[in-house]
Design an enzyme around this catalytic site. Sequence first.
Site, short mmCIF file in Angstrom:
data_model
loop_
_atom_site.label_atom_id
_atom_site.label_comp_id
_atom_site.label_asym_id
_atom_site.label_seq_id
_atom_site.Cartn_x
_atom_site.Cartn_y
_atom_site.Cartn_z
N SER A 126 0.88 -1.05 -0.10
CA SER A 126 0.07 -0.07 -0.10
C SER A 126 0.83 1.33 0.04
CB SER A 126 -0.99 -0.10 1.24
OG SER A 126 -1.52 1.24 1.38
N TYR A 134 -2.06 -0.98 10.24
CA TYR A 134 -2.11 -1.14 9.04
C TYR A 134 -0.77 -1.02 8.11
CZ TYR A 134 -3.96 -1.41 3.92
OH TYR A 134 -4.05 -1.53 2.54
N1 LIG Z 1 -8.58 -1.06 -1.99
C1 LIG Z 1 -7.60 -0.01 -2.04
O1 LIG Z 1 -7.76 1.19 -2.34
C2 LIG Z 1 -6.30 -0.80 -1.70
C3 LIG Z 1 -5.22 0.31 -1.84
C4 LIG Z 1 -3.92 -0.29 -1.11
C5 LIG Z 1 -3.81 -1.63 -0.89
N2 LIG Z 1 -4.90 -2.55 -0.76
C6 LIG Z 1 -4.60 -3.79 -0.60
O2 LIG Z 1 -5.22 -4.47 -1.44
C7 LIG Z 1 -5.49 -6.15 -0.95
C8 LIG Z 1 -7.11 -6.38 -1.37
O3 LIG Z 1 -7.76 -5.03 -0.67
P1 LIG Z 1 -9.31 -5.01 -1.16
O4 LIG Z 1 -9.36 -3.44 -1.37
O5 LIG Z 1 -9.73 -5.69 -2.23
O6 LIG Z 1 -10.00 -5.55 -0.01
P2 LIG Z 1 -11.28 -6.22 0.44
O7 LIG Z 1 -12.45 -5.80 -0.64
O8 LIG Z 1 -12.00 -5.92 1.82
O9 LIG Z 1 -11.24 -7.71 0.20
C9 LIG Z 1 -10.27 -8.45 0.93
C10 LIG Z 1 -10.64 -9.86 0.79
O10 LIG Z 1 -9.39 -10.35 1.77
C11 LIG Z 1 -10.40 -11.37 2.43
N3 LIG Z 1 -10.02 -11.51 4.08
C12 LIG Z 1 -10.00 -10.46 4.85
N4 LIG Z 1 -9.61 -10.99 6.20
C13 LIG Z 1 -9.48 -12.27 5.99
C14 LIG Z 1 -9.07 -13.29 6.86
N5 LIG Z 1 -9.15 -13.14 8.15
N6 LIG Z 1 -9.22 -14.59 6.54
C15 LIG Z 1 -9.38 -14.90 5.06
N7 LIG Z 1 -9.79 -13.92 4.31
C16 LIG Z 1 -9.69 -12.68 4.44
C17 LIG Z 1 -11.99 -10.90 2.44
O11 LIG Z 1 -12.58 -11.75 2.74
P3 LIG Z 1 -14.46 -11.58 3.07
O12 LIG Z 1 -14.91 -11.28 1.77
O13 LIG Z 1 -14.89 -12.58 3.62
O14 LIG Z 1 -14.46 -10.43 3.94
C18 LIG Z 1 -11.96 -10.13 1.12
O15 LIG Z 1 -12.10 -11.38 0.21
C19 LIG Z 1 -5.38 -5.72 0.58
O16 LIG Z 1 -4.08 -6.49 0.78
C20 LIG Z 1 -5.21 -4.35 0.60
O17 LIG Z 1 -4.49 -3.95 2.02
C21 LIG Z 1 -6.12 -2.10 -1.23
#
Ligand SMILES: NC(=O)c1ccc[n+]([C@@H]2O[C@H](COP(=O)([O-])OP(=O)(O)OC[C@H]3O[C@@H](n4cnc5c(N)ncnc54)[C@H](OP(=O)(O)O)[C@@H]3O)[C@@H](O)[C@H]2O)c1
Length: 258
Positions: free
Chosen positions: A166, A179
Site C-alpha cells: 500500500s 495497517y
Molecule cells: N482497495 C484499495 O484502495 C487498496 C489500496 C492499497 C492496498 N490495498 C490492498 O489490496 C488488498 C486487497 O484489498 P481490497 O481492497 O480488495 O479489500 P476487500 O475488498 O476488503 O477484500 C479483502 C479480501 O480479503 C479477505 N479477508 C479479509 N480478512 C481475511 C481473513 N481473516 N481470512 C481470510 N480472508 C480474509 C476478505 O474476505 P471477506 O470477503 O470474507 O471479507 C476479502 O475477500 C489488501 O491487501 C489491501 O491492503 C487495497
Amino acid sequence: MHKSNQKVGNMQNHQKYKPQANALANKIILVTGAGDGIGREAALNYAKYGATVILLGRTVAKLEAVYDDIVAAGGAEPAIIPLDMKGATENHYRDMAATIVDQFGRLDGLLHNASMLGILSPFGHVDLPTWNDVMHVNVTAQFMMTKALLPALLNSNAASVIFTSSGVGRKGRAHWGPYAVSKFATEGMAQVLADEYEGTNLRVNVINPGATRTKMRSRAYPAEDVNLLKTPADLMPTYLYLMADDSQPVTGASLNAQ
Ligand SMILES: NC(=O)c1ccc[n+]([C@@H]2O[C@H](COP(=O)([O-])OP(=O)(O)OC[C@H]3O[C@@H](n4cnc5c(N)ncnc54)[C@H](OP(=O)(O)O)[C@@H]3O)[C@@H](O)[C@H]2O)c1
C-alpha cells in the site's frame, strides 16, 4: 529495489501488459482473499488466462460465487480453501500445503492479497487487540503460509509469489498505525525472500494497488466519490504481468498497479 536495475528490463510497461491467451496455461495459482475486491478480480483473470486457481478466503458463499463465475466462463475447475487467517495456525497451513502437493504436485503462483484494515485512529488510541489482529492477518499469517508453501513453490519450474502492499507501506501516514506498519513489514518480507531465492526458480515481488474501488477502500474513505476510483479490473495488467513467465527474471521489485 536492490540489484534490480538490469533485471527489471522494460518493467515500466507492466501497467499496459497484454498477456497471450495462454499466458498462465498449466499454472496452479493460489489467491488469498479471492472472494471479493481485488483478489476476486485477480482470480477471475488468472483463470481466464489458463490457470487452475485455488480460491482461499473466509466467506464460503463468496468463494463459491467466484468458482461458479470461473466455470461459467469456461475456466479450469478451481479449488476452494475456506480459511479465516485470523484464527489459522501453522498446522492449518501445513495441512493446506500437503493437500496442494497431493492434488497438484506443486504451486506456480501465490498472490498474498487478503488483509485487514483494522481501525484508523491516532497512534495513542490504538488498542492492543486491534494491533495484534492486524499484524496476525497481514504479516504473521503470510509468513506461516509462505513458509508452509515453499516446498510446493520450489517444485515449480517457474514460481511467482506476489505480496500486496500500500502507499502507507512505503511512507507512513498519520492515523494508519497498525495497517501501515503491517504493509512496511510486507515489503520487508518480500525483500528478504527475493534475496534468499535469487537465482532459483522462485521470484518474489510486491504490488501496491493504489486507491481502488473496493469495500476496504470504502471503509477507509466512506465519503469519497467511488466513481473517481480505479476498479480492480483496471489493475489487472500488473497482476497478470508478475504472475506470467513474461516477467521473468523480475524479482525483488515493488510495482505500482496504477
Ligand atoms: N482497495 C484499495 O484502495 C487498496 C489500496 C492499497 C492496498 N490495498 C490492498 O489490496 C488488498 C486487497 O484489498 P481490497 O481492497 O480488495 O479489500 P476487500 O475488498 O476488503 O477484500 C479483502 C479480501 O480479503 C479477505 N479477508 C479479509 N480478512 C481475511 C481473513 N481473516 N481470512 C481470510 N480472508 C480474509 C476478505 O474476505 P471477506 O470477503 O470474507 O471479507 C476479502 O475477500 C489488501 O491487501 C489491501 O491492503 C487495497
